[in-house]
Motif scaffolding. Sequence first.
Motif, PDB file in Angstrom:
ATOM      1  N   UNK A  27      35.136  13.889 -21.936  1.00 26.06           N
ATOM      2  CA  UNK A  27      35.230  13.594 -23.376  1.00 26.06           C
ATOM      3  C   UNK A  27      34.244  12.500 -23.779  1.00 26.06           C
ATOM      4  N   UNK A  28      33.673  12.650 -24.969  1.00 22.31           N
ATOM      5  CA  UNK A  28      32.706  11.676 -25.457  1.00 22.31           C
ATOM      6  C   UNK A  28      33.326  10.287 -25.569  1.00 22.31           C
ATOM      7  N   UNK A  29      34.599  10.238 -25.950  1.00 21.35           N
ATOM      8  CA  UNK A  29      35.277   8.942 -26.104  1.00 21.35           C
ATOM      9  C   UNK A  29      35.337   8.184 -24.786  1.00 21.35           C
ATOM     10  N   UNK A  30      35.527   8.927 -23.684  1.00 21.71           N
ATOM     11  CA  UNK A  30      35.577   8.281 -22.379  1.00 21.71           C
ATOM     12  C   UNK A  30      34.237   7.695 -21.985  1.00 21.71           C
ATOM     13  N   UNK A  31      33.165   8.430 -22.276  1.00 23.80           N
ATOM     14  CA  UNK A  31      31.826   7.950 -21.951  1.00 23.80           C
ATOM     15  C   UNK A  31      31.461   6.729 -22.781  1.00 23.80           C
ATOM     16  N   UNK A  32      31.716   6.786 -24.091  1.00 22.68           N
ATOM     17  CA  UNK A  32      31.390   5.659 -24.973  1.00 22.68           C
ATOM     18  C   UNK A  32      32.219   4.439 -24.606  1.00 22.68           C
ATOM     19  N   UNK A  33      33.470   4.663 -24.210  1.00 22.82           N
ATOM     20  CA  UNK A  33      34.362   3.550 -23.879  1.00 22.82           C
ATOM     21  C   UNK A  33      33.916   2.751 -22.675  1.00 22.82           C
ATOM     22  N   UNK A  34      33.110   3.387 -21.793  1.00 27.17           N
ATOM     23  CA  UNK A  34      32.679   2.685 -20.590  1.00 27.17           C
ATOM     24  C   UNK A  34      31.336   1.982 -20.782  1.00 27.17           C
ATOM     25  N   UNK A  35      30.658   2.199 -21.903  1.00 32.32           N
ATOM     26  CA  UNK A  35      29.341   1.588 -22.149  1.00 32.32           C
ATOM     27  C   UNK A  35      29.379   0.062 -22.066  1.00 32.32           C
ATOM     28  N   UNK A  36      30.406  -0.620 -22.655  1.00 27.92           N
ATOM     29  CA  UNK A  36      30.433  -2.090 -22.526  1.00 27.92           C
ATOM     30  C   UNK A  36      30.429  -2.565 -21.077  1.00 27.92           C
ATOM     31  N   UNK A  37      31.126  -1.850 -20.190  1.00 28.44           N
ATOM     32  CA  UNK A  37      31.137  -2.235 -18.779  1.00 28.44           C
ATOM     33  C   UNK A  37      29.735  -2.117 -18.190  1.00 28.44           C
ATOM     34  N   UNK A  38      29.041  -1.024 -18.541  1.00 36.42           N
ATOM     35  CA  UNK A  38      27.702  -0.799 -18.006  1.00 36.42           C
ATOM     36  C   UNK A  38      26.692  -1.795 -18.576  1.00 36.42           C
ATOM     37  N   UNK A  55      38.741 -15.278 -15.077  1.00 35.45           N
ATOM     38  CA  UNK A  55      38.428 -16.365 -16.009  1.00 35.45           C
ATOM     39  C   UNK A  55      36.926 -16.541 -16.167  1.00 35.45           C
ATOM     40  N   UNK A  56      36.203 -16.604 -15.057  1.00 34.69           N
ATOM     41  CA  UNK A  56      34.764 -16.829 -15.111  1.00 34.69           C
ATOM     42  C   UNK A  56      34.042 -15.675 -15.804  1.00 34.69           C
ATOM     43  N   UNK A  57      34.429 -14.441 -15.492  1.00 33.02           N
ATOM     44  CA  UNK A  57      33.786 -13.272 -16.100  1.00 33.02           C
ATOM     45  C   UNK A  57      34.018 -13.232 -17.599  1.00 33.02           C
ATOM     46  N   UNK A  58      35.222 -13.587 -18.036  1.00 31.95           N
ATOM     47  CA  UNK A  58      35.530 -13.595 -19.465  1.00 31.95           C
ATOM     48  C   UNK A  58      34.623 -14.560 -20.215  1.00 31.95           C
ATOM     49  N   UNK A  59      34.394 -15.728 -19.652  1.00 31.78           N
ATOM     50  CA  UNK A  59      33.550 -16.722 -20.299  1.00 31.78           C
ATOM     51  C   UNK A  59      32.086 -16.281 -20.334  1.00 31.78           C
ATOM     52  N   UNK A  60      31.621 -15.674 -19.243  1.00 28.89           N
ATOM     53  CA  UNK A  60      30.228 -15.219 -19.178  1.00 28.89           C
ATOM     54  C   UNK A  60      29.952 -14.161 -20.237  1.00 28.89           C
ATOM     55  N   UNK A  61      30.831 -13.177 -20.336  1.00 27.84           N
ATOM     56  CA  UNK A  61      30.620 -12.096 -21.306  1.00 27.84           C
ATOM     57  C   UNK A  61      30.630 -12.619 -22.734  1.00 27.84           C
ATOM     58  N   UNK A  62      31.538 -13.528 -23.034  1.00 28.22           N
ATOM     59  CA  UNK A  62      31.624 -14.100 -24.372  1.00 28.22           C
ATOM     60  C   UNK A  62      30.330 -14.838 -24.718  1.00 28.22           C
ATOM     61  N   UNK A  97      29.864  -4.656 -28.974  1.00 25.98           N
ATOM     62  CA  UNK A  97      30.245  -4.987 -27.601  1.00 25.98           C
ATOM     63  C   UNK A  97      31.078  -6.260 -27.557  1.00 25.98           C
ATOM     64  N   UNK A  98      30.649  -7.255 -28.322  1.00 24.29           N
ATOM     65  CA  UNK A  98      31.341  -8.552 -28.356  1.00 24.29           C
ATOM     66  C   UNK A  98      32.768  -8.392 -28.863  1.00 24.29           C
ATOM     67  N   UNK A  99      32.936  -7.596 -29.918  1.00 27.97           N
ATOM     68  CA  UNK A  99      34.270  -7.400 -30.492  1.00 27.97           C
ATOM     69  C   UNK A  99      35.181  -6.593 -29.582  1.00 27.97           C
ATOM     70  N   UNK A 100      34.591  -5.880 -28.613  1.00 29.79           N
ATOM     71  CA  UNK A 100      35.397  -5.096 -27.673  1.00 29.79           C
ATOM     72  C   UNK A 100      35.886  -5.922 -26.488  1.00 29.79           C
ATOM     73  N   UNK A 101      35.454  -7.184 -26.411  1.00 32.74           N
ATOM     74  CA  UNK A 101      35.974  -8.054 -25.355  1.00 32.74           C
ATOM     75  C   UNK A 101      37.455  -8.340 -25.616  1.00 32.74           C
ATOM     76  N   UNK A 102      38.198  -8.591 -24.562  1.00 30.70           N
ATOM     77  CA  UNK A 102      39.631  -8.844 -24.707  1.00 30.70           C
ATOM     78  C   UNK A 102      39.922 -10.197 -25.342  1.00 30.70           C
ATOM     79  N   UNK A 103      41.181 -10.372 -25.707  1.00 26.16           N
ATOM     80  CA  UNK A 103      41.600 -11.628 -26.351  1.00 26.16           C
ATOM     81  C   UNK A 103      41.376 -12.821 -25.425  1.00 26.16           C
ATOM     82  N   UNK A 104      41.462 -12.566 -24.121  1.00 27.44           N
ATOM     83  CA  UNK A 104      41.289 -13.637 -23.137  1.00 27.44           C
ATOM     84  C   UNK A 104      39.889 -14.237 -23.253  1.00 27.44           C
TER      85      UNK A 104
END
Length: 452
Positions: free
Chosen positions: A194-205, A352-359, A405-412
């Motif tokens: 599904x296209x939604x699955x592919x698009x949903x993984x783009x932020x990780x990539x 914790x460290x990954x959350x800060x880096x992405x933000x 991408x930024x808005x798709x980061x979690x609340x953490x």
Amino acid sequence: MGEKSTADLKRVLSFRHVVFFGLAFMAPSTVFGTYGVAAFQSDGMIATGYIIALFVMLFTAYSYAQLVKAYPSAGAAYTFTKKAIHPHLGFLVGWAILLDYMLSPMISSLLLGIALKAFFPSIPMFVWIILFVIIFTAVNILGIKFAANFNTYVFLISLLVFVLFVVFALHYLLKGEGAGTAFSILPFYDQEVPLSGLIGVIPILCFTYLGFDAVTALSEETKNPTKTIPKAIFIIPIVGSILYVIVTYLLQLVYPNISSFTDPQSVQYEIAYLIGGIFFKTFFVVTGIIPSLTSAIASSSSASRIMYAMGRENILPKKIFGYISPKFHTPVYNILIVAFVALSSLLFNLTTATSLINFGAFFTFIFVNISVISHYFIKKRNRSFKGTIKYLIIPSIGAVFILCLWLNLGWYSFFLGGLWLVVGFIYLLKQIKESKQSTSDIFLDNEYESNH
């Protein structure tokens, strides 16, 4: 520590140095580690996912390339935003990108400590972390050219993993194993995905591309930076993408039944054993520590240069952060500060460290794109048809992509990153308040430069 430094950064880096520096920061071999989770979430087509992620990130790479032509400074995104938009915002952007560059060595330290602890369970993890921090700190202190050469040679060794993987994977497929063929369109297009699955993984990539921007911090140590750095900024993500696409294409053909992954986070080790036996699996695990070292060296170099740019202008205390070693021509105190932060990996976890880096990275990327618009389209008035495309439309698309991408980061990520920005904002207000001038000389030196 407080003595005044009369030394300066030296232009010793070539195009080759800069490209390998950026690739070392990106650590392309992390594609193996992220493949399982990404493929499981999207049910395949990760090769196409990386092509889409490259397309997204190239807009921001374009903006970095345009700005480094205008401001070839060690301050990178901090200097870009400061001079193109406003000094106060520039400080906050610099403050944010330090999250990316300063915490990357911490993550590298954690990953290496975890891996070596598994190999040598009798040796405490903190021993490996301390030894690792000492090594990458010493390499950086000895000089940027030494660090760049060291990273280049070590990175080339890590490329052996890619070469051996391709050889073993092709041999496995040509025997009729896995998908039974070395040629298939499924990693690029599968109507079952599904296209939604592919698009949903783009932020990780997209996260795997973080680091191409780091080379802009080396502008004052690069020969002919206004030509060298922009070319490197494009070459780095493109070369990384080629490696990503080749690897994920073969991974999917070797292990086509993605839904049967025992553990998506460690499926790369299963596949390594499947195609190359215990020899390749062992080699795969051992060489897995190399990206941690090269990435830590690169990120430590970038972080120390950002802090140096802030210290040189006395935004951060100049006697410490603006100091350059007369012997090594490196910001030694800043490198030691990054080492101290890396040692805090003994107290933090990866989440914790990954959350800060992405933000911090995505926050910075947004304003780098906006800085192109501010500098070229608004201030320089490059508003012809070609100028509108180059300096308004392209960076606007880049800003929107990164904002998504930024808005798709979690609340953490927003909670921790927001706290970091609040601390930076409070420090900024304190600096402004302490200044007796209505316009702070510390933060507003760009007006003078623009008039001269």
